[in-house]
Structure formats: C-alpha cells, structure tokens
Design a protein around this motif. Structure first.
Motif, mmCIF file in Angstrom:
data_model
loop_
_atom_site.group_PDB
_atom_site.id
_atom_site.type_symbol
_atom_site.label_atom_id
_atom_site.label_comp_id
_atom_site.label_asym_id
_atom_site.label_seq_id
_atom_site.Cartn_x
_atom_site.Cartn_y
_atom_site.Cartn_z
ATOM 1 N N PHE A 368 -5.841 -88.427 -36.594
ATOM 2 C CA PHE A 368 -5.513 -87.268 -35.759
ATOM 3 C C PHE A 368 -6.742 -86.656 -35.095
ATOM 4 O O PHE A 368 -6.605 -85.752 -34.259
ATOM 5 C CB PHE A 368 -4.812 -86.186 -36.597
ATOM 6 C CG PHE A 368 -3.388 -86.506 -36.934
ATOM 7 C CD1 PHE A 368 -2.380 -86.332 -35.998
ATOM 8 C CD2 PHE A 368 -3.055 -87.007 -38.174
ATOM 9 C CE1 PHE A 368 -1.067 -86.640 -36.296
ATOM 10 C CE2 PHE A 368 -1.739 -87.324 -38.486
ATOM 11 C CZ PHE A 368 -0.742 -87.138 -37.546
ATOM 12 N N VAL A 369 -7.911 -87.122 -35.470
ATOM 13 C CA VAL A 369 -9.131 -86.568 -34.887
ATOM 14 C C VAL A 369 -9.120 -86.764 -33.369
ATOM 15 O O VAL A 369 -8.817 -87.851 -32.875
ATOM 16 C CB VAL A 369 -10.375 -87.226 -35.511
ATOM 17 C CG1 VAL A 369 -11.630 -86.830 -34.732
ATOM 18 C CG2 VAL A 369 -10.508 -86.817 -36.967
ATOM 19 N N GLY A 370 -9.425 -85.701 -32.648
ATOM 20 C CA GLY A 370 -9.384 -85.729 -31.188
ATOM 21 C C GLY A 370 -8.094 -85.194 -30.615
ATOM 22 O O GLY A 370 -8.025 -84.881 -29.427
ATOM 23 N N GLU A 371 -7.063 -85.080 -31.468
ATOM 24 C CA GLU A 371 -5.787 -84.486 -31.039
ATOM 25 C C GLU A 371 -5.896 -82.979 -31.303
ATOM 26 O O GLU A 371 -5.640 -82.508 -32.413
ATOM 27 C CB GLU A 371 -4.616 -85.077 -31.837
ATOM 28 C CG GLU A 371 -4.494 -86.590 -31.747
ATOM 29 C CD GLU A 371 -3.631 -87.027 -30.577
ATOM 30 O OE1 GLU A 371 -3.188 -86.142 -29.808
ATOM 31 O OE2 GLU A 371 -3.421 -88.233 -30.436
ATOM 32 N N GLU A 372 -6.282 -82.221 -30.288
ATOM 33 C CA GLU A 372 -6.628 -80.813 -30.485
ATOM 34 C C GLU A 372 -5.506 -79.982 -31.101
ATOM 35 O O GLU A 372 -5.760 -79.012 -31.816
ATOM 36 C CB GLU A 372 -7.071 -80.193 -29.155
ATOM 37 C CG GLU A 372 -8.474 -80.593 -28.748
ATOM 38 C CD GLU A 372 -9.507 -80.216 -29.797
ATOM 39 O OE1 GLU A 372 -9.585 -79.032 -30.165
ATOM 40 O OE2 GLU A 372 -10.225 -81.121 -30.265
ATOM 41 N N ALA A 373 -4.262 -80.360 -30.830
ATOM 42 C CA ALA A 373 -3.140 -79.605 -31.392
ATOM 43 C C ALA A 373 -3.112 -79.685 -32.914
ATOM 44 O O ALA A 373 -2.487 -78.849 -33.575
ATOM 45 C CB ALA A 373 -1.818 -80.135 -30.828
ATOM 46 N N PHE A 374 -3.816 -80.674 -33.480
ATOM 47 C CA PHE A 374 -3.788 -80.871 -34.929
ATOM 48 C C PHE A 374 -5.065 -80.395 -35.609
ATOM 49 O O PHE A 374 -5.250 -80.631 -36.802
ATOM 50 C CB PHE A 374 -3.541 -82.348 -35.252
ATOM 51 C CG PHE A 374 -2.137 -82.782 -34.966
ATOM 52 C CD1 PHE A 374 -1.130 -82.586 -35.899
ATOM 53 C CD2 PHE A 374 -1.810 -83.356 -33.752
ATOM 54 C CE1 PHE A 374 0.170 -82.973 -35.634
ATOM 55 C CE2 PHE A 374 -0.513 -83.747 -33.474
ATOM 56 C CZ PHE A 374 0.493 -83.554 -34.412
ATOM 57 N N LYS A 375 -5.923 -79.729 -34.882
ATOM 58 C CA LYS A 375 -7.127 -79.185 -35.504
ATOM 59 C C LYS A 375 -6.727 -78.107 -36.511
ATOM 60 O O LYS A 375 -6.043 -77.144 -36.180
ATOM 61 C CB LYS A 375 -8.055 -78.603 -34.444
ATOM 62 C CG LYS A 375 -9.342 -78.023 -35.021
ATOM 63 C CD LYS A 375 -10.218 -77.443 -33.921
ATOM 64 C CE LYS A 375 -11.395 -76.680 -34.511
ATOM 65 N NZ LYS A 375 -12.228 -76.044 -33.460
ATOM 66 N N LEU A 376 -7.168 -78.273 -37.757
ATOM 67 C CA LEU A 376 -6.775 -77.360 -38.835
ATOM 68 C C LEU A 376 -7.703 -76.155 -38.952
ATOM 69 O O LEU A 376 -7.307 -75.100 -39.433
ATOM 70 C CB LEU A 376 -6.772 -78.104 -40.180
ATOM 71 C CG LEU A 376 -5.697 -79.168 -40.370
ATOM 72 C CD1 LEU A 376 -6.002 -79.998 -41.614
ATOM 73 C CD2 LEU A 376 -4.323 -78.514 -40.494
#
Length: 464
Positions: A368-376
C-alpha cells in the motif's frame, strides 16, 4: 461444512471448521457426501446397491463411525468462530509486532512487473536515514505492549543499496533489546546484485531469514529482472546466492520467484532452482492488471493448476530420494497451527504489522506504500488515520460475504487485502483469480502433508 476431493489415490475429506482431515475408503467417501441428506436406512440401502459385495453390517458400521465423528465435532462441525472475529482482534488493538522498513526506495534493477515501480513506490527515490530508522525501531518497541518477539524486515527497492544503515539499525536494536525486554528478529529481502562476503557474514550473524529473488530459468529470469541497461541479472546473482546459501548451511532463507504470462509452466523454474542446489523455494503468481503483458490469462491459469499438482508429485519424488525440498505455499502443519486467531484475522496488516517509508510514514503493508489514501500516520505522531486502521481491523474472513461458502476460508483468512483492493477497489473485496489458485495449492499441500504423515507413521490411512 466439509470439502471432499481425490488426489494421488487418496480420498480426502476436510472438515472446515474443526480442521479435521480424514483419508477414507470409497464407501465412506460416498457415504459422507450424502450423510446429511439421508437417513441411515436409506443411505445403507443405496450403498448396498452401489457396493453389492459389501455386507450390510459393514455399511451400517461405516455409517455409525461417521455419526460418531460428527458427534465428536470432527465432521460437519458448526462454525462457532464468527462472533469471535472482532473480539480477537480487539484484544490486540494498538499492539504492533512487526515493521517492514523501506530502507531504500530505489533499486539497481528495472523489473517491468515490479509492484513498487522499480522501488520508487510511485514517488521519489530515497534512502532511509539512520535517525529515521532508529525512530522506527523505538516506535515499534513503544507500541508492542507485552510482546517480547518483534519482527523487522529490511525491504526496498533494494535494501543493500543502503547497507550501512541496515547494519547501524541492527546494532542499535541489539543495544536496546535487553533493557526493553524485547527480542528482535530481522529479515532481509534482496535481489542479490550487491551480495558480497561482508553481506554474507552479516546476514548469517543477524538475519533470521533472507529472501532471495530468483525467477527460475535464465531466459525467464532475464526477461524481466534486468538492470537499467537492459542486461539480465541471472549470471550475476546465482553464484552469489549459492555462496550465501552454502554459508547458511542451506537453512533460513527463501528463494522467491514470480511467474507471469511468460512462464505459467513454472515447474521448470522450480526444477532449475533445485538443479542449482536450492531447497527452500517459493514461486508466486504475478498480480497485474489484465492488460499488462505479464498478467496471467485464463489459459495460463489452467496450466498453473496442473503445475501445482505436478509440483506436489515432484516433492514426493524428492522425498523418496531422501532429498526433500520446501515450497512456501505447501507448508502445512496438520496437527499444530495456525491458531484460530490467525485463521480468522489474517495477516494483521494495518494493525499488528505496518510498513515504514524512508521518511517515516506508516502504511498498512508494503503493497500500500505510495497509495496516499492508505497513509496511517507516521512514526513520530503514531497512527492518526483511525478510519483506515479500523477498516483493516475489521478486515477478517467474515467481512467478505463471498467467503461464506468457501471451504478454504479458514486457511486463507479471506486473502490478501492489497490484492483485493487492487482487483476490486476495496480491501474487503475478493481477488477471485487468486482464490482459485489458493484453493488448488491448498488441495495439493494437504495431499502432500497427508502422504508424508502416513509414511512417517507407517500406516495406510490418516485421520488428522
């Protein structure tokens, strides 16, 4: 719920919810298939018609034995786990046990099928600093609760492009683990291009496991795994891998390959790895968009299904030669694990396990790295995107309605959230193509494990 299938002259019956596995004769196999739909007299009469040479008393005895297994909860057992799914994960809420440290968002290879965009993860090339990595390790300790054993994977890109920082971080972790009451286990994932004597010595001392990227045959490997001048890497890395594996005495490593549309006949690649002396193997199907040249087609999947069966046969042949090898997806413990918590809850991405970028951002996992919507959040302020974390916390096998009638659900735990997201747009979706391959692998893996168990215990049938 049960699953019945035949493989390698074995009649296999899996009880889904208890995990019990039974290897039975033809009569029991047929009787089990209709056991819940017919009463004893009707079923015995039908079996007598089908097997006229068998005494009625024997058929009745078979029925009674099946009934006894049912009463013991080893056949047709009820699913009692759904109410536990959320409760089990809630008990470990806020406790992190593993980090994937993206020590290098850059790579010295230019693999076209790379999910990480050649190590950049759709962003800029970067190397993790010691200070960032140190903070990541502190973050892990601070958020690990009472857990003693902590896992850290040095990942990329290519982590050996930042090897000095890898060494510094391991040294730092060793300096704090006693006082913190923790035990760090490290893993290194590498394409092998930069392996030298220093890397081998360090890996043997500090790495619990080393994952080595090799796609098999030279022509297959060099098709995708090339440097920036387009030169294949096979001839460079194979001698390095052989030297490292020999130094590790053939233990605690994995040869990890990817098969694509170019090589659905991946068993030839497994055989190449064996011929090169490697015995700890893994070959993963590529996950790519349907219009990607590397993507598996429907025709490819039919080939792959047959390859999985032939792989199981090859494993048994090597057993006979007293030269066994391990295939990652066929690793099954018939009598031990995994525990029901793992079967229900899955991998723990976004809750127990997180990926850390070179600048300290947190994501549910490396895919998921790089998928900004999934930044925790980040390693400095912690998890701030509670909405996304809650979504992953509820992402168990029962969150996917498509899994309700699947016999393999307590083995795959609902599958990979990243694959589901990239296939359906939801982490609670189902990557159907992956499901088909998983079910086939599981059937083969169980068959291999059963035959090994029968030979080990010197009996003709199994009841595990």
């Amino acid at each position: 719920m049960i699953h019945q299938y035949k493989m390698f002259n074995q009649n296999i019956v899996l009880d889904i919810c208890s995990g019990s596995i039974h290897v039975v004769d033809e009569i029991a196999y047929d009787m089990i298939a209709e056991f819940l739909d017919k009463d004893k007299n009707t079923l015995v009469l039908e079996m007598k018609e089908k097997y006229p040479s068998v005494e009625t008393s024997e058929l009745e005895e078979c029925y009674d034995q099946i009934l006894e297994l049912k009463e013991q909860g080893r056949l047709f057992s009820e699913d009692i786990y759904e109410p536990m799914a959320g409760q089990l994960k809630a008990k470990t809420s806020g406790v992190i046990k593993a980090l994937c440290l993206h020590i290098a968002h850059t790579c010295n290879l230019n693999c076209s099928y790379c999910f990480a965009s050649q190590g950049k993860y759709h962003g800029d090339r970067a190397l993790m600093s010691f200070e960032t990595g140190k903070r990541a390790l502190d973050f892990l300790v601070e958020n690990s609760g009472t857990r003693r054993n902590l896992e850290v994977d040095f990942f990329g890109g290519e982590p050996l492009m930042n090897f000095d920082v890898v060494k510094q971080l391991v040294e730092y972790a060793r300096s704090i683990e006693k006082e913190a009451g923790k035990n760090f286990r490290f893993t290194l994932t590498t394409n092998g291009m930069l392996i030298d004597d220093d890397v081998i010595e360090f890996a043997n001392k500090e790495m619990s496991n080393v994952v080595l990227s090799l796609d098999g045959r030279k022509e297959v490997h060099d098709r995708y795994r090339v440097d920036y001048s387009g030169k294949g890497s096979f001839d460079t890395i194979v001698p390095k891998f052989q030297k490292l594996v020999k130094a590790r005495e053939g233990k605690n490593y994995y040869m990890r390959g990817t098969f694509t549309h170019a090589n659905p006949d991946f068993l030839k690649d497994v055989q190449q790895m064996l011929d090169l002396g490697f015995r700890e193997l893994s070959m993963e199907p590529v996950v790519a968009k349907s219009d990607d040249p590397a993507a598996l087609t429907e025709a490819d999947r039919e080939v792959v299904m047959k390859q999985y069966e032939d792989l199981a046969k090859l494993m048994l042949e090597y057993d006979e030669k007293k030269d066994p090898f391990t295939f990652y997806h066929y690793m099954i413990d018939l009598k031990g694990g995994p525990c029901i918590y793992k079967r229900i809850s899955g991998c723990g991405s976004g809750t127990e396990y997180m990926a850390v970028t070179p600048w300290g951002d947190l994501y549910p996992c490396h895919q998921f790295v790089g998928e900004e919507a999934f930044k925790l959040g980040d390693i400095y302020t912690g998890v701030t995107n509670k909405k996304i974390q809650d979504e992953f916390a509820s992402c168990n096998v029962y969150a996917r309605k498509e899994c309700a009638d699947c016999w393999a659900r307590l083995y795959c735990s609902g599958g990979c959230a990243a694959n589901a997201y990239h296939a359906t747009g939801s982490v609670k979706g189902v990557y159907k193509e992956g499901c088909e391959l998983f079910c086939k692998r599981l059937e083969c893996a169980l068959a291999v494990a059963i035959i090994r168990d029968m030979k080990e215990n010197n009996h003709e049938d199994a009841d595990c």
